[in-house]
Design a protein around this motif. Structure first.
Motif, PDB file in Angstrom:
ATOM      1  N   GLY A  38       0.948   5.722   4.808  1.00 13.81           N
ATOM      2  CA  GLY A  38       2.255   6.177   5.273  1.00 13.81           C
ATOM      3  C   GLY A  38       3.359   5.848   4.289  1.00 13.81           C
ATOM      4  N   ASN A  39       3.227   4.722   3.589  1.00 11.13           N
ATOM      5  CA  ASN A  39       4.234   4.352   2.593  1.00 11.13           C
ATOM      6  C   ASN A  39       4.237   5.320   1.415  1.00 11.13           C
ATOM      7  N   ILE A  40       3.067   5.844   1.076  1.00 14.70           N
ATOM      8  CA  ILE A  40       3.004   6.842  -0.007  1.00 14.70           C
ATOM      9  C   ILE A  40       3.760   8.094   0.418  1.00 14.70           C
ATOM     10  N   GLY A  41       3.566   8.518   1.666  1.00 13.31           N
ATOM     11  CA  GLY A  41       4.292   9.679   2.163  1.00 13.31           C
ATOM     12  C   GLY A  41       5.788   9.446   2.204  1.00 13.31           C
ATOM     13  N   VAL A  61       7.490   7.420   0.316  1.00 13.41           N
ATOM     14  CA  VAL A  61       7.972   7.434  -1.068  1.00 13.41           C
ATOM     15  C   VAL A  61       8.132   8.867  -1.560  1.00 13.41           C
ATOM     16  N   ALA A  62       7.174   9.734  -1.241  1.00 12.24           N
ATOM     17  CA  ALA A  62       7.267  11.138  -1.639  1.00 12.24           C
ATOM     18  C   ALA A  62       8.519  11.779  -1.062  1.00 12.24           C
ATOM     19  N   ARG A  63       8.810  11.464   0.181  1.00  9.91           N
ATOM     20  CA  ARG A  63      10.013  12.007   0.824  1.00  9.91           C
ATOM     21  C   ARG A  63      11.273  11.491   0.134  1.00  9.91           C
ATOM     22  N   ALA A  64      11.304  10.193  -0.160  1.00 10.45           N
ATOM     23  CA  ALA A  64      12.457   9.610  -0.839  1.00 10.45           C
ATOM     24  C   ALA A  64      12.667  10.249  -2.214  1.00 10.45           C
ATOM     25  N   MET A  65      11.590  10.496  -2.921  1.00 13.27           N
ATOM     26  CA  MET A  65      11.689  11.110  -4.244  1.00 13.27           C
ATOM     27  C   MET A  65      12.227  12.527  -4.165  1.00 13.27           C
ATOM     28  N   LYS A  66      11.685  13.317  -3.234  1.00 11.07           N
ATOM     29  CA  LYS A  66      12.116  14.710  -3.144  1.00 11.07           C
ATOM     30  C   LYS A  66      13.580  14.818  -2.737  1.00 11.07           C
ATOM     31  N   ASN A  67      14.060  13.880  -1.919  1.00 14.56           N
ATOM     32  CA  ASN A  67      15.484  13.832  -1.586  1.00 14.56           C
ATOM     33  C   ASN A  67      16.343  13.817  -2.842  1.00 14.56           C
ATOM     34  N   MET A  68      15.856  13.136  -3.877  1.00 12.46           N
ATOM     35  CA  MET A  68      16.621  12.948  -5.107  1.00 12.46           C
ATOM     36  C   MET A  68      16.127  13.845  -6.254  1.00 12.46           C
ATOM     37  N   ASP A 117      19.113 -14.026   0.941  1.00  8.89           N
ATOM     38  CA  ASP A 117      18.333 -14.679   1.990  1.00  8.89           C
ATOM     39  C   ASP A 117      17.290 -13.750   2.606  1.00  8.89           C
ATOM     40  N   TYR A 118      17.366 -12.464   2.242  1.00  6.33           N
ATOM     41  CA  TYR A 118      16.382 -11.508   2.770  1.00  6.33           C
ATOM     42  C   TYR A 118      16.275 -10.365   1.775  1.00  6.33           C
ATOM     43  N   SER A 119      15.546 -10.610   0.714  1.00  3.94           N
ATOM     44  CA  SER A 119      15.547  -9.689  -0.423  1.00  3.94           C
ATOM     45  C   SER A 119      14.327  -8.786  -0.481  1.00  3.94           C
ATOM     46  N   SER A 120      13.502  -8.790   0.562  1.00  2.00           N
ATOM     47  CA  SER A 120      12.276  -7.991   0.557  1.00  2.00           C
ATOM     48  C   SER A 120      12.558  -6.594   1.101  1.00  2.00           C
ATOM     49  N   LEU A 121      12.578  -5.617   0.204  1.00  2.00           N
ATOM     50  CA  LEU A 121      12.821  -4.231   0.606  1.00  2.00           C
ATOM     51  C   LEU A 121      11.509  -3.530   0.933  1.00  2.00           C
ATOM     52  N   ASN A 122      11.551  -2.658   1.926  1.00  2.00           N
ATOM     53  CA  ASN A 122      10.433  -1.758   2.176  1.00  2.00           C
ATOM     54  C   ASN A 122      10.173  -0.939   0.919  1.00  2.00           C
ATOM     55  N   LEU A 123       8.913  -0.628   0.651  1.00  2.00           N
ATOM     56  CA  LEU A 123       8.544   0.087  -0.568  1.00  2.00           C
ATOM     57  C   LEU A 123       9.330   1.386  -0.728  1.00  2.00           C
ATOM     58  N   ALA A 124       9.348   2.215   0.311  1.00  2.59           N
ATOM     59  CA  ALA A 124      10.058   3.492   0.215  1.00  2.59           C
ATOM     60  C   ALA A 124      11.555   3.284   0.036  1.00  2.59           C
ATOM     61  N   ALA A 125      12.101   2.236   0.663  1.00  2.24           N
ATOM     62  CA  ALA A 125      13.531   1.960   0.518  1.00  2.24           C
ATOM     63  C   ALA A 125      13.861   1.584  -0.926  1.00  2.24           C
ATOM     64  N   ALA A 126      13.014   0.783  -1.544  1.00  2.00           N
ATOM     65  CA  ALA A 126      13.239   0.396  -2.930  1.00  2.00           C
ATOM     66  C   ALA A 126      13.186   1.613  -3.854  1.00  2.00           C
ATOM     67  N   VAL A 127      12.211   2.481  -3.628  1.00  2.00           N
ATOM     68  CA  VAL A 127      12.112   3.704  -4.428  1.00  2.00           C
ATOM     69  C   VAL A 127      13.339   4.578  -4.195  1.00  2.00           C
ATOM     70  N   GLN A 128      13.779   4.675  -2.950  1.00  2.00           N
ATOM     71  CA  GLN A 128      14.946   5.504  -2.626  1.00  2.00           C
ATOM     72  C   GLN A 128      16.182   5.033  -3.385  1.00  2.00           C
ATOM     73  N   VAL A 129      16.407   3.714  -3.417  1.00  2.00           N
ATOM     74  CA  VAL A 129      17.579   3.181  -4.111  1.00  2.00           C
ATOM     75  C   VAL A 129      17.520   3.513  -5.597  1.00  2.00           C
TER      76      VAL A 129
END
Length: 242
Positions: free
Chosen positions: A16-19, A21-28, A140-152
């Protein structure tokens, strides 16, 4: 212009994280996805989470190791939220986009490497990277979700490349803005109406009108909006006269 950027995911556990990430990429408007030894791919969960970015998934290339996935790249940036005992040259996402997101770096392939969901990239994998890519966030909370990190990262590149598309909202921009002469006519009408309905005290009229001018000048009314307001004023005057 962004086709030279390759998003590389290393040993992704959840399809699901791969999907996502694909969505985040296509947005940009980024489409080059590379997968290093994913646990499950292709997978229905990836397709479902892609939510229309199936074309990015279809184009995704699968590799057995990171070295193979970045072999054609001249610049490799490894994303990591974890502090390291060994110092790597570091760049934050915005600086990365400003330095390499424009036309100047369009002739080189750039890999954005993201590690495992639970442990990120190993030091050995970072040895293959030119820079450590960081995304500033809550210490204090620096762990981003994989897709969120790719989106940024992709968003910063999208903005730096100048590819923003202005979105039209409703009828915004269809009517011309009211002229100074039209606004003066409105202010006179507004002043007279407030006096007619007994709202305005003569001693306070100047200060109230000054504030109202500031309010409507900030709004930058178009001619249709001005017509609506003057219609309300006319109705108020007529109703008060009865």
């Amino acid at each position: 212009m962004l086709s030279n950027f390759k998003v590389v995911l290393v040993e992704t556990s959840h399809p699901g994280n791969i999907g996502a990430v694909a969505r985040a990429m296509k947005n940009m408007e980024m489409f080059e996805l590379r997968l290093v030894a994913p646990k499950y791919f292709p997978h229905a969960d990836a397709t479902a989470r892609a939510s229309g970015a199936d074309d990015v998934l279809r184009r995704a290339e699968v590799y057995t190791g990171l070295s193979e996935a970045i072999a054609d790249c001249q610049l490799v940036l490894g994303a990591s939220a974890r502090d390291r005992t060994i110092s790597w040259p570091t760049v934050v996402a915005r600086e990365m986009a400003e330095r390499w997101g424009g036309a100047a770096a369009a002739d080189q392939n750039v890999a954005l490497v993201f590690g495992r969901e639970n442990s990120g990239l190993t030091n050995q994998e970072l040895d293959l990277c030119h820079y450590l890519l960081r995304i500033p966030c809550n210490p204090d909370y620096s762990s981003l979700n994989l897709a969120a990190a790719v989106q940024v990262a992709c968003y910063e590149l999208y903005v730096a490349s100048g590819r923003q598309h202005r979105s039209g909202v409703g009828d915004q921009g269809e009517e011309p803005l009211a002229s100074a002469e039209q606004m003066e006519g409105f202010y006179e009408h507004l002043l007279q109406t407030m006096a007619d309905i007994g709202f305005l005290h003569p001693e306070r009229s100047r200060s109230i009108m000054r504030r109202l001018r500031r309010l409507f000048n900030r709004a930058q009314l178009d001619t249709k909006e001005l017509d609506i307001l003057r219609g309300i004023l006319r109705f108020s005057q007529n109703h008060n006269a009865k």
